[in-house]
Design a protein around this motif. Structure first.
Motif, PDB file in Angstrom:
ATOM      1  N   GLY A  15      -7.505   3.293   2.161  1.00 21.71           N
ATOM      2  CA  GLY A  15      -7.933   4.515   2.858  1.00 21.71           C
ATOM      3  C   GLY A  15      -7.809   4.354   4.362  1.00 21.71           C
ATOM      4  O   GLY A  15      -8.558   4.953   5.126  1.00 21.71           O
ATOM      5  N   GLY A  16      -6.825   3.543   4.770  1.00 22.32           N
ATOM      6  CA  GLY A  16      -6.700   3.213   6.193  1.00 22.32           C
ATOM      7  C   GLY A  16      -6.110   4.317   7.045  1.00 22.32           C
ATOM      8  O   GLY A  16      -6.075   4.196   8.264  1.00 22.32           O
ATOM      9  N   ALA A  38      -3.244   0.978   3.380  1.00 22.34           N
ATOM     10  CA  ALA A  38      -2.971   1.514   2.037  1.00 22.34           C
ATOM     11  C   ALA A  38      -3.640   2.874   1.937  1.00 22.34           C
ATOM     12  O   ALA A  38      -4.854   2.983   2.128  1.00 22.34           O
ATOM     13  N   ASP A  39      -2.858   3.904   1.628  1.00 22.12           N
ATOM     14  CA  ASP A  39      -3.463   5.245   1.559  1.00 22.12           C
ATOM     15  C   ASP A  39      -2.588   6.163   0.726  1.00 22.12           C
ATOM     16  O   ASP A  39      -1.371   5.981   0.672  1.00 22.12           O
ATOM     17  N   VAL A  40      -3.205   7.169   0.093  1.00 23.22           N
ATOM     18  CA  VAL A  40      -2.420   8.215  -0.585  1.00 23.22           C
ATOM     19  C   VAL A  40      -1.818   9.183   0.423  1.00 23.22           C
ATOM     20  O   VAL A  40      -0.858   9.874   0.109  1.00 23.22           O
ATOM     21  N   LEU A  48      -0.051   6.115  11.686  1.00 20.88           N
ATOM     22  CA  LEU A  48      -0.922   5.057  12.231  1.00 20.88           C
ATOM     23  C   LEU A  48      -0.155   3.738  12.382  1.00 20.88           C
ATOM     24  O   LEU A  48      -0.289   3.043  13.402  1.00 20.88           O
ATOM     25  N   ALA A  49       0.669   3.410  11.377  1.00 23.19           N
ATOM     26  CA  ALA A  49       1.459   2.165  11.464  1.00 23.19           C
ATOM     27  C   ALA A  49       2.356   2.205  12.698  1.00 23.19           C
ATOM     28  O   ALA A  49       2.443   1.229  13.450  1.00 23.19           O
ATOM     29  N   GLU A  50       2.969   3.354  12.905  1.00 22.35           N
ATOM     30  CA  GLU A  50       3.853   3.524  14.074  1.00 22.35           C
ATOM     31  C   GLU A  50       3.046   3.367  15.371  1.00 22.35           C
ATOM     32  O   GLU A  50       3.478   2.666  16.300  1.00 22.35           O
ATOM     33  N   GLU A  51       1.879   4.003  15.401  1.00 17.65           N
ATOM     34  CA  GLU A  51       1.017   3.949  16.601  1.00 17.65           C
ATOM     35  C   GLU A  51       0.625   2.495  16.930  1.00 17.65           C
ATOM     36  O   GLU A  51       0.681   2.078  18.082  1.00 17.65           O
ATOM     37  N   ILE A  52       0.283   1.738  15.911  1.00 17.03           N
ATOM     38  CA  ILE A  52      -0.124   0.333  16.136  1.00 17.03           C
ATOM     39  C   ILE A  52       1.086  -0.513  16.538  1.00 17.03           C
ATOM     40  O   ILE A  52       1.021  -1.305  17.486  1.00 17.03           O
ATOM     41  N   GLN A  58       0.987  -5.731  14.872  1.00 14.51           N
ATOM     42  CA  GLN A  58       1.738  -5.555  13.625  1.00 14.51           C
ATOM     43  C   GLN A  58       0.955  -4.750  12.581  1.00 14.51           C
ATOM     44  O   GLN A  58      -0.176  -5.129  12.209  1.00 14.51           O
ATOM     45  N   ALA A  59       1.564  -3.660  12.109  1.00 19.67           N
ATOM     46  CA  ALA A  59       0.956  -2.869  11.033  1.00 19.67           C
ATOM     47  C   ALA A  59       2.039  -2.444  10.060  1.00 19.67           C
ATOM     48  O   ALA A  59       3.197  -2.272  10.437  1.00 19.67           O
ATOM     49  N   PHE A  60       1.631  -2.262   8.808  1.00 20.15           N
ATOM     50  CA  PHE A  60       2.588  -1.983   7.739  1.00 20.15           C
ATOM     51  C   PHE A  60       1.906  -1.017   6.782  1.00 20.15           C
ATOM     52  O   PHE A  60       0.777  -1.259   6.349  1.00 20.15           O
ATOM     53  N   PHE A  61       2.567   0.103   6.493  1.00 16.95           N
ATOM     54  CA  PHE A  61       1.961   1.095   5.598  1.00 16.95           C
ATOM     55  C   PHE A  61       2.541   1.007   4.200  1.00 16.95           C
ATOM     56  O   PHE A  61       3.762   0.971   4.030  1.00 16.95           O
ATOM     57  N   VAL A  62       1.690   0.958   3.199  1.00 13.88           N
ATOM     58  CA  VAL A  62       2.133   1.011   1.808  1.00 13.88           C
ATOM     59  C   VAL A  62       1.470   2.221   1.138  1.00 13.88           C
ATOM     60  O   VAL A  62       0.242   2.226   0.955  1.00 13.88           O
ATOM     61  N   PRO A  63       2.263   3.247   0.779  1.00 11.80           N
ATOM     62  CA  PRO A  63       1.683   4.396   0.070  1.00 11.80           C
ATOM     63  C   PRO A  63       0.997   3.909  -1.209  1.00 11.80           C
ATOM     64  O   PRO A  63       1.638   3.216  -2.020  1.00 11.80           O
ATOM     65  N   THR A  64      -0.268   4.221  -1.359  1.00 10.07           N
ATOM     66  CA  THR A  64      -1.042   3.645  -2.469  1.00 10.07           C
ATOM     67  C   THR A  64      -2.076   4.636  -2.986  1.00 10.07           C
ATOM     68  O   THR A  64      -2.777   5.271  -2.200  1.00 10.07           O
ATOM     69  N   ASP A  65      -2.168   4.708  -4.301  1.00 12.22           N
ATOM     70  CA  ASP A  65      -3.259   5.462  -4.922  1.00 12.22           C
ATOM     71  C   ASP A  65      -4.117   4.453  -5.683  1.00 12.22           C
ATOM     72  O   ASP A  65      -3.681   3.904  -6.702  1.00 12.22           O
ATOM     73  N   ILE A  66      -5.321   4.198  -5.202  1.00 10.58           N
ATOM     74  CA  ILE A  66      -6.139   3.147  -5.836  1.00 10.58           C
ATOM     75  C   ILE A  66      -6.704   3.567  -7.199  1.00 10.58           C
ATOM     76  O   ILE A  66      -7.342   2.760  -7.871  1.00 10.58           O
ATOM     77  N   SER A  67      -6.447   4.826  -7.602  1.00 12.68           N
ATOM     78  CA  SER A  67      -6.861   5.190  -8.965  1.00 12.68           C
ATOM     79  C   SER A  67      -5.804   4.777  -9.988  1.00 12.68           C
ATOM     80  O   SER A  67      -6.003   4.941 -11.191  1.00 12.68           O
ATOM     81  N   SER A  68      -4.682   4.227  -9.500  1.00  9.53           N
ATOM     82  CA  SER A  68      -3.599   3.801 -10.396  1.00  9.53           C
ATOM     83  C   SER A  68      -3.403   2.291 -10.313  1.00  9.53           C
ATOM     84  O   SER A  68      -3.143   1.742  -9.243  1.00  9.53           O
ATOM     85  N   GLU A  69      -3.496   1.635 -11.467  1.00  3.73           N
ATOM     86  CA  GLU A  69      -3.328   0.179 -11.508  1.00  3.73           C
ATOM     87  C   GLU A  69      -1.921  -0.226 -11.052  1.00  3.73           C
ATOM     88  O   GLU A  69      -1.746  -1.209 -10.324  1.00  3.73           O
ATOM     89  N   ALA A  70      -0.911   0.571 -11.447  1.00  2.00           N
ATOM     90  CA  ALA A  70       0.476   0.253 -11.066  1.00  2.00           C
ATOM     91  C   ALA A  70       0.646   0.344  -9.552  1.00  2.00           C
ATOM     92  O   ALA A  70       1.324  -0.482  -8.927  1.00  2.00           O
ATOM     93  N   SER A  71       0.020   1.334  -8.962  1.00  2.00           N
ATOM     94  CA  SER A  71       0.117   1.513  -7.514  1.00  2.00           C
ATOM     95  C   SER A  71      -0.564   0.356  -6.776  1.00  2.00           C
ATOM     96  O   SER A  71      -0.063  -0.131  -5.756  1.00  2.00           O
ATOM     97  N   ILE A  72      -1.679  -0.119  -7.301  1.00  2.00           N
ATOM     98  CA  ILE A  72      -2.381  -1.262  -6.694  1.00  2.00           C
ATOM     99  C   ILE A  72      -1.520  -2.523  -6.807  1.00  2.00           C
ATOM    100  O   ILE A  72      -1.396  -3.305  -5.863  1.00  2.00           O
ATOM    101  N   GLN A  73      -0.900  -2.686  -7.977  1.00  2.00           N
ATOM    102  CA  GLN A  73      -0.025  -3.861  -8.160  1.00  2.00           C
ATOM    103  C   GLN A  73       1.123  -3.844  -7.163  1.00  2.00           C
ATOM    104  O   GLN A  73       1.500  -4.862  -6.588  1.00  2.00           O
ATOM    105  N   ASN A  74       1.670  -2.649  -6.936  1.00  2.00           N
ATOM    106  CA  ASN A  74       2.764  -2.510  -5.963  1.00  2.00           C
ATOM    107  C   ASN A  74       2.280  -2.848  -4.547  1.00  2.00           C
ATOM    108  O   ASN A  74       2.975  -3.526  -3.791  1.00  2.00           O
TER     109      ASN A  74
END
Ligand SMILES: NC(=O)c1ccc[n+]([C@@H]2O[C@H](COP(=O)([O-])OP(=O)(O)OC[C@H]3O[C@@H](n4cnc5c(N)ncnc54)[C@H](O)[C@@H]3O)[C@@H](O)[C@H]2O)c1
Length: 258
Positions: A15-16, A38-40, A48-52, A58-74
């Protein structure tokens, strides 16, 4: 040059992209952490990653939905591939399903899946990496709602109470792996949900701070800024909190102290 508080640390913030999570990513970057966002919400996460990164941190964005196990694994796979470690996890993502006794099964399942199960699954996926590098720190987001009754809040508040005791239980289980687990429990913070609810009542920041049902419920007679919560998260995530685990730290302007 003085050593910053998170030099050489890799920190993952769920939820960053917005609110307290965003303030935490910015605060961590100031302390030289490498931040994984990590955020949906892809627009906010990328921005935000670009701003940092523009500041030389160093910042890195990973599109993530924490309600999905596959998304968390990714998320964990991407982080491992890029940085090979995770030292700090901030379990911040949550949904505000604010309902009373009439909440539907769907509403209960959504709020439990994201706020409780999602938080537990992100933690489960991150812990092996922390163990591999000798330990780490986890900071969960509880709330005043973990401890007090608020009208028509039973769905959300039940999940925040779960987070508080999940924090204690995981602190016990992970101590031998040198992983500290704590929670920060904010009072009312000026983020999207609070802006929306106060706007519905015709309030802006100044009038919400002064209102008896908003700022007035806190001893300090105002709503918090996200950065004030991020500062407490930073403390618990840093080595300065090396003998603190299993703690629910109230960052609530005195709300629950009376
Ligand atoms: N704002 C407050 O007054 C307040 C008070 C106490 C506790 N908290 C807690 O602080 C945390 C952050 O709150 P906030 O007000 O900054 O919220 P916010 O809505 O501003 O930000 C939450 C972020 O989480 C993301 N998110 C939602 N569901 C997700 C999912 N399934 N997977 C990944 N990301 C997801 C959203 O896109 C958003 O970027 C929450 O855990 C909340 O319970 C907030």
């Amino acid at each position: 040059m003085t050593q910053k508080r998170l030099t050489d640390k890799v920190a993952l913030v769920t939820g960053g992209g917005n609110g307290i999570g965003r303030a935490t990513c910015l605060r961590f970057a100031e302390e030289d952490a490498t931040v994984v966002i990590a955020d949906v919400d892809e627009a906010s996460g990328n921005q935000l990653a670009e701003e940092i990164n523009k500041t030389g941190k160093q910042a890195f964005f990973v599109p993530t939905d924490i309600s999905s196990e596959a998304s968390i694994q990714n998320l964990v796979k991407e982080t491992e591939e890029h940085f090979d470690r995770i030292d700090i996890l901030v379990n911040n993502a949550a949904v505000f399903v604010l309902r009373g006794i009439d909440a539907s099964v769907d509403e209960w399942q959504q709020v439990l899946q994201v706020n409780v199960v999602g938080t537990a699954l992100v933690t489960r996926s991150v812990v092996p990496l922390m163990k591999r590098s000798g330990g780490g720190a986890i900071v969960n987001l509880g709330s005043i709602s973990s401890f007090i009754a608020q009208r028509e809040f039973v769905t959300y508040s039940s999940t925040k109470a779960a987070i508080s005791n999940m924090t204690r239980c995981l602190a016990e289980d992970l101590a031998e792996s040198h992983i500290r687990v704590n929670a920060v429990c904010p009072g009312t913070v000026w983020t999207g949900i609070v802006e929306e609810l106060t706007r519905q009542q015709g309030l802006d920041r100044a009038t919400a701070d002064a209102h008896p049902d908003w700022g007035g419920t806190h001893m300090l007679r105002r709503i918090a800024d996200p950065r004030e919560i991020a500062n407490a998260i930073l403390f618990l995530a840093s080595d300065e909190a090396s003998f603190i685990t299993g703690e629910n730290l109230m960052v609530d302007g005195g709300y629950t102290a009376r």
